[in-house]
Design a protein around this motif. Structure first.
Motif, PDB file in Angstrom:
ATOM      1  N   PRO A   1       0.805  -1.235   0.000  1.00  0.00           N
ATOM      2  CA  PRO A   1       0.000   0.000   0.000  1.00  0.00           C
ATOM      3  C   PRO A   1       0.831   1.275   0.000  1.00  0.00           C
ATOM      4  O   PRO A   1       0.485   2.246  -0.675  1.00  0.00           O
ATOM      5  N   THR A   2       1.942   1.306   0.755  1.00  0.00           N
ATOM      6  CA  THR A   2       2.745   2.538   0.799  1.00  0.00           C
ATOM      7  C   THR A   2       3.377   2.827  -0.547  1.00  0.00           C
ATOM      8  O   THR A   2       3.362   3.967  -1.036  1.00  0.00           O
ATOM      9  N   THR A   3       3.949   1.788  -1.167  1.00  0.00           N
ATOM     10  CA  THR A   3       4.569   1.993  -2.486  1.00  0.00           C
ATOM     11  C   THR A   3       3.530   2.359  -3.530  1.00  0.00           C
ATOM     12  O   THR A   3       3.786   3.188  -4.414  1.00  0.00           O
ATOM     13  N   ARG A   4       2.348   1.747  -3.414  1.00  0.00           N
ATOM     14  CA  ARG A   4       1.301   2.073  -4.371  1.00  0.00           C
ATOM     15  C   ARG A   4       0.852   3.522  -4.220  1.00  0.00           C
ATOM     16  O   ARG A   4       0.551   4.205  -5.204  1.00  0.00           O
ATOM     17  N   ARG A   5       0.824   4.004  -2.971  1.00  0.00           N
ATOM     18  CA  ARG A   5       0.442   5.394  -2.752  1.00  0.00           C
ATOM     19  C   ARG A   5       1.470   6.345  -3.367  1.00  0.00           C
ATOM     20  O   ARG A   5       1.108   7.374  -3.938  1.00  0.00           O
ATOM     21  N   VAL A   6       2.756   6.018  -3.271  1.00  0.00           N
ATOM     22  CA  VAL A   6       3.791   6.843  -3.899  1.00  0.00           C
ATOM     23  C   VAL A   6       3.659   6.808  -5.413  1.00  0.00           C
ATOM     24  O   VAL A   6       3.800   7.830  -6.100  1.00  0.00           O
ATOM     25  N   LEU A   7       3.367   5.626  -5.972  1.00  0.00           N
ATOM     26  CA  LEU A   7       3.212   5.522  -7.421  1.00  0.00           C
ATOM     27  C   LEU A   7       2.041   6.359  -7.914  1.00  0.00           C
ATOM     28  O   LEU A   7       2.127   7.005  -8.979  1.00  0.00           O
ATOM     29  N   ASP A   8       0.953   6.379  -7.169  1.00  0.00           N
ATOM     30  CA  ASP A   8      -0.196   7.168  -7.584  1.00  0.00           C
ATOM     31  C   ASP A   8       0.085   8.666  -7.537  1.00  0.00           C
ATOM     32  O   ASP A   8      -0.574   9.447  -8.243  1.00  0.00           O
ATOM     33  N   ALA A   9       1.065   9.097  -6.729  1.00  0.00           N
ATOM     34  CA  ALA A   9       1.386  10.524  -6.621  1.00  0.00           C
ATOM     35  C   ALA A   9       2.349  10.992  -7.700  1.00  0.00           C
ATOM     36  O   ALA A   9       2.551  12.207  -7.858  1.00  0.00           O
ATOM     37  N   VAL A  10       2.962  10.062  -8.441  1.00  0.00           N
ATOM     38  CA  VAL A  10       3.893  10.445  -9.511  1.00  0.00           C
ATOM     39  C   VAL A  10       3.076  10.789 -10.749  1.00  0.00           C
ATOM     40  O   VAL A  10       2.235  10.002 -11.191  1.00  0.00           O
ATOM     41  N   PRO A  11       3.302  11.975 -11.355  1.00  0.00           N
ATOM     42  CA  PRO A  11       2.492  12.375 -12.518  1.00  0.00           C
ATOM     43  C   PRO A  11       2.900  11.612 -13.776  1.00  0.00           C
ATOM     44  O   PRO A  11       4.017  11.097 -13.882  1.00  0.00           O
ATOM     45  N   GLU A  12       1.977  11.576 -14.746  1.00  0.00           N
ATOM     46  CA  GLU A  12       2.262  10.949 -16.028  1.00  0.00           C
ATOM     47  C   GLU A  12       3.017  11.888 -16.961  1.00  0.00           C
ATOM     48  O   GLU A  12       3.812  11.431 -17.785  1.00  0.00           O
ATOM     49  N   ARG A  13       2.765  13.170 -16.873  1.00  0.00           N
ATOM     50  CA  ARG A  13       3.427  14.162 -17.722  1.00  0.00           C
ATOM     51  C   ARG A  13       4.199  15.143 -16.858  1.00  0.00           C
ATOM     52  O   ARG A  13       3.910  15.327 -15.685  1.00  0.00           O
ATOM     53  N   GLY A  14       5.157  15.780 -17.480  1.00  0.00           N
ATOM     54  CA  GLY A  14       5.976  16.726 -16.736  1.00  0.00           C
ATOM     55  C   GLY A  14       6.906  16.012 -15.782  1.00  0.00           C
ATOM     56  O   GLY A  14       7.714  15.183 -16.179  1.00  0.00           O
ATOM     57  N   GLY A  15       6.789  16.283 -14.504  1.00  0.00           N
ATOM     58  CA  GLY A  15       7.639  15.661 -13.497  1.00  0.00           C
ATOM     59  C   GLY A  15       7.381  16.269 -12.142  1.00  0.00           C
ATOM     60  O   GLY A  15       6.819  17.367 -12.020  1.00  0.00           O
ATOM     61  N   ALA A  16       7.759  15.551 -11.112  1.00  0.00           N
ATOM     62  CA  ALA A  16       7.594  16.019  -9.730  1.00  0.00           C
ATOM     63  C   ALA A  16       8.809  15.594  -8.925  1.00  0.00           C
ATOM     64  O   ALA A  16       9.316  14.473  -9.085  1.00  0.00           O
ATOM     65  N   GLY A  17       9.279  16.468  -8.075  1.00  0.00           N
ATOM     66  CA  GLY A  17      10.405  16.150  -7.224  1.00  0.00           C
ATOM     67  C   GLY A  17      10.003  15.280  -6.042  1.00  0.00           C
ATOM     68  O   GLY A  17       8.811  15.070  -5.754  1.00  0.00           O
ATOM     69  N   ALA A  18      10.995  14.777  -5.357  1.00  0.00           N
ATOM     70  CA  ALA A  18      10.729  13.901  -4.220  1.00  0.00           C
ATOM     71  C   ALA A  18       9.961  14.625  -3.122  1.00  0.00           C
ATOM     72  O   ALA A  18       9.071  14.048  -2.484  1.00  0.00           O
ATOM     73  N   ALA A  19      10.273  15.887  -2.895  1.00  0.00           N
ATOM     74  CA  ALA A  19       9.572  16.642  -1.862  1.00  0.00           C
ATOM     75  C   ALA A  19       8.099  16.831  -2.223  1.00  0.00           C
ATOM     76  O   ALA A  19       7.213  16.756  -1.352  1.00  0.00           O
ATOM     77  N   THR A  20       7.815  17.057  -3.514  1.00  0.00           N
ATOM     78  CA  THR A  20       6.421  17.208  -3.943  1.00  0.00           C
ATOM     79  C   THR A  20       5.654  15.909  -3.755  1.00  0.00           C
ATOM     80  O   THR A  20       4.496  15.902  -3.292  1.00  0.00           O
ATOM     81  N   VAL A  21       6.289  14.784  -4.080  1.00  0.00           N
ATOM     82  CA  VAL A  21       5.628  13.489  -3.902  1.00  0.00           C
ATOM     83  C   VAL A  21       5.408  13.207  -2.422  1.00  0.00           C
ATOM     84  O   VAL A  21       4.358  12.683  -2.013  1.00  0.00           O
ATOM     85  N   ALA A  22       6.399  13.537  -1.590  1.00  0.00           N
ATOM     86  CA  ALA A  22       6.247  13.312  -0.157  1.00  0.00           C
ATOM     87  C   ALA A  22       5.101  14.135   0.424  1.00  0.00           C
ATOM     88  O   ALA A  22       4.334  13.666   1.277  1.00  0.00           O
ATOM     89  N   THR A  23       4.957  15.364  -0.019  1.00  0.00           N
ATOM     90  CA  THR A  23       3.856  16.195   0.456  1.00  0.00           C
ATOM     91  C   THR A  23       2.506  15.639   0.023  1.00  0.00           C
ATOM     92  O   THR A  23       1.529  15.647   0.790  1.00  0.00           O
ATOM     93  N   ALA A  24       2.435  15.135  -1.218  1.00  0.00           N
ATOM     94  CA  ALA A  24       1.168  14.606  -1.721  1.00  0.00           C
ATOM     95  C   ALA A  24       0.763  13.312  -1.013  1.00  0.00           C
ATOM     96  O   ALA A  24      -0.430  13.042  -0.833  1.00  0.00           O
ATOM     97  N   THR A  25       1.733  12.512  -0.588  1.00  0.00           N
ATOM     98  CA  THR A  25       1.415  11.230   0.051  1.00  0.00           C
ATOM     99  C   THR A  25       1.343  11.323   1.567  1.00  0.00           C
ATOM    100  O   THR A  25       0.830  10.408   2.223  1.00  0.00           O
ATOM    101  N   GLY A  26       1.889  12.383   2.146  1.00  0.00           N
ATOM    102  CA  GLY A  26       1.908  12.514   3.600  1.00  0.00           C
ATOM    103  C   GLY A  26       3.003  11.708   4.259  1.00  0.00           C
ATOM    104  O   GLY A  26       2.984  11.531   5.485  1.00  0.00           O
ATOM    105  N   LEU A  27       3.972  11.218   3.491  1.00  0.00           N
ATOM    106  CA  LEU A  27       5.082  10.445   4.034  1.00  0.00           C
ATOM    107  C   LEU A  27       6.278  11.343   4.263  1.00  0.00           C
ATOM    108  O   LEU A  27       6.368  12.450   3.713  1.00  0.00           O
TER     109      LEU A  27
END
Length: 561
Positions: A500-526
């Motif tokens: 579940p944790t890895t799946r939540r990180v995968l869902d926060a990664v965008p399909e286009r453009g890009g997102a940094g690790a800090a942006t993904v961490a904020t979106a997932t709450g990890l």
């Protein structure tokens, strides 16, 4: 002293030339030949049509002679002779004002001169770097059969260090003393105002006589030289008379001042900024290019793709052109097009949105915004890309100019993509030029019921054009062998098998453009450490990849969300 006494002995008068450090005989205009004239003064060649702006070693002040060790003889001063004041000449050339105020500019000042160009000075890439080379003439034979994939359309090696290609020096209006390349640049710039662009007869004369000698003959209305091979004598004599009449109306000072007003620089063959691919046009190579923009032209075209199509494009064509240019920009490819409505404008905007420079090759002077509706787009390109034209400032577009301009678009890039075009579209003319230059010709398929895609379907059927549907297809065609290939979509495990944790990180990664690790961490709450660990596991499993702007999912690796 009595009247009978003999006059006291005096030193013999010494000629003035033996005292002046600058011999006047080197220049027919005397010591003022090296002084840059004011805008209200008579420019070079206005009174004498055979005069050429002083440049080269003949205009540089001679080195002063060694200081005499003996007494310096006095020079008698005649009472009636006027006093002559010496005018210091700056070695780099003084700054002079530009064209008279009030000259209309169709850009309305939106673009403005370049920040690194002083007022009244022309930015040119021909100073300071003395790296000249004879580009030679390359065969441009036309293949009888539609080509397959060419062996190579890579950029020829540059004659200068690529790091110096973006360095442009300023030269004063009229030329800098002692710099022979400036004479070549001014002569070629004047020829763009005399002859039609892409005229093979003018191209052969340039190769045989050189730009400076040819320009002097035209200004002097000299006799008709022998016609080049393949040109009828009668037709060539008519062209020569027309060229001489046009040359008599060209004022080099006014022409270069008009270019300085809009921040335009002149790029000629052999300059560090000159794209080497243009040399393959041989006799139809541009005499010179008028360039405006903050980006270096050659660097922008090293990794580029030409994108052309119909002006009256459909919503489908506009979407494909913008999406294709944006994704190519994310891969580091710039878009080269003609700045027209429809597909051209969508390609330029898509490249700018993707963060890559774009090159607009116009069929008019760079002081004119044509079409008028793209004026704001041209302003953006001047800041983040490059505007290019074969025509001097003030030239209005013509139908013939558009067709001849297309050969430059095709020659600047290793491949041309026709996004949407009818059977009589001018985009097919660009595709033909690319075919003749052995470039990759690509076409985007469209609805079989759409007349706007009939030209693309003809290219696919009769010209063996490559069928492309996305940026990966284009990169596979124009990139080096083995580079830019379509990645596989296989992953190490199914997405449903992730915790579940890895799946939540995968869902926060965008399909286009890009997102940094800090942006993904904020979106997932990890926390950041946990997010970085999960991102590494997903990258190793083939689910995500790291791009220029951050992490993104690999195409086809994640089920539709």
């Amino acid at each position: 002293m009595t009247p009978t006494d003999p006059p006291p002995p005096t030193d013999p008068p010494v000629p003035v030339d033996s005292v002046s450090p600058t011999p006047h005989a080197a220049s027919p205009a005397g010591p003022s030949a090296n002084v840059v004239r004011r805008p209200d003064a008579v420019p070079h060649g206005r009174d004498d049509p055979t005069a050429v702006p002083p440049c080269g070693d003949s205009a540089r002040p001679a080195a002063p002679a060694a200081f005499p060790t003996g007494p310096v003889p006095s020079v008698p001063v005649q009472p009636d002779s006027p006093a002559v004041s010496s005018v210091p000449v700056q070695e780099d050339g003084p700054e002079v004002s530009g064209a008279p105020p009030g000259r209309p500019s169709d850009f309305g000042g939106a673009l403005g001169p370049r920040a690194d160009a002083a007022p009244g000075r022309v930015v040119s890439a021909v100073g300071e770097v003395e790296a000249r080379a004879d580009p030679g003439s390359l065969s441009s034979g036309l293949p009888s059969d539609p080509p397959g994939r060419p062996a190579s359309a890579a950029e020829p090696p540059s004659v200068a260090d690529p790091a110096s290609a973006s360095v442009a020096s300023t030269v004063p209006v009229g030329g800098a003393p002692g710099d022979g390349s400036v004479c070549e640049g001014i002569a070629r710039a004047c020829l763009t105002a005399v002859a039609d662009t892409g005229d093979p007869a003018m191209g052969r004369l340039l190769g045989a006589l050189g730009a400076v000698d040819l320009w002097r003959r035209l200004r002097a209305a000299g006799p008709v030289p022998p016609p080049p091979d393949g040109v009828r004598p009668t037709a060539f004599a008519d062209r020569w008379v027309r060229w001489c009449a046009a040359a008599a109306r060209v004022d080099p000072d006014a022409l270069m001042s008009a270019a300085a007003d809009i921040g335009t620089r002149v790029v000629i063959p052999g300059d560090p900024e000159w794209p080497g691919r243009l040399d393959q046009l041989a006799d139809r190579r541009p005499y010179a290019l008028w360039v405006r923009g903050a980006h270096d032209l050659r660097n922008a075209c090293l990794r580029s793709v030409a994108m052309v199509g119909s002006r009256a494009a459909s919503a489908y064509g506009l979407h494909v052109a913008g999406d294709l240019a944006c994704h190519l920009a994310e891969r580091g490819y710039s878009a080269v097009s003609g700045g027209a409505y429809g597909i051209d404008a969508a390609a330029h905007r898509g490249a700018l949105a993707g963060g890559a420079p774009t090159v607009a090759v116009l069929a008019c002077g760079l002081d004119l915004a044509y079409p008028r509706g793209n004026e704001s787009l041209f302003a953006d390109i001047a800041v983040r890309g490059t505007l290019v034209s074969e025509h001097p400032p003030g030239t209005t577009p013509t139908r013939h100019g558009f067709l001849v301009r297309n050969r430059v678009i095709a020659a600047l890039t290793p491949g041309t993509v026709v996004v949407e075009a009818g059977l009589r579209s001018g985009a097919l003319n660009t595709a033909r030029h690319a075919h003749d230059l052995c470039r990759v010709v690509m076409a985007v398929p469209g609805p079989v019921t759409s007349a706007l895609s009939a030209g693309c379907h003809r290219l696919l059927r009769e010209w063996r054009a490559a069928c492309v549907t996305d940026a990966t297809d284009v990169a596979e065609q124009v990139g080096p062998i083995g580079d830019g290939l379509r990645p596989g979509t296989a992953t190490a495990m199914a997405a449903d098998a992730l915790d579940p944790t890895t799946r939540r990180v995968l869902d926060a990664v965008p399909e286009r453009g890009g997102a940094g690790a800090a942006t993904v961490a904020t979106a997932t709450g990890l926390d950041l450490d946990t997010t970085l660990g999960r991102l590494g596991l997903l990258a190793a499993g083939g689910f995500i990849e790291r791009g220029r702007t951050g992490w993104r999912t690999r195409p086809g690796s994640v089920p539709t969300r």
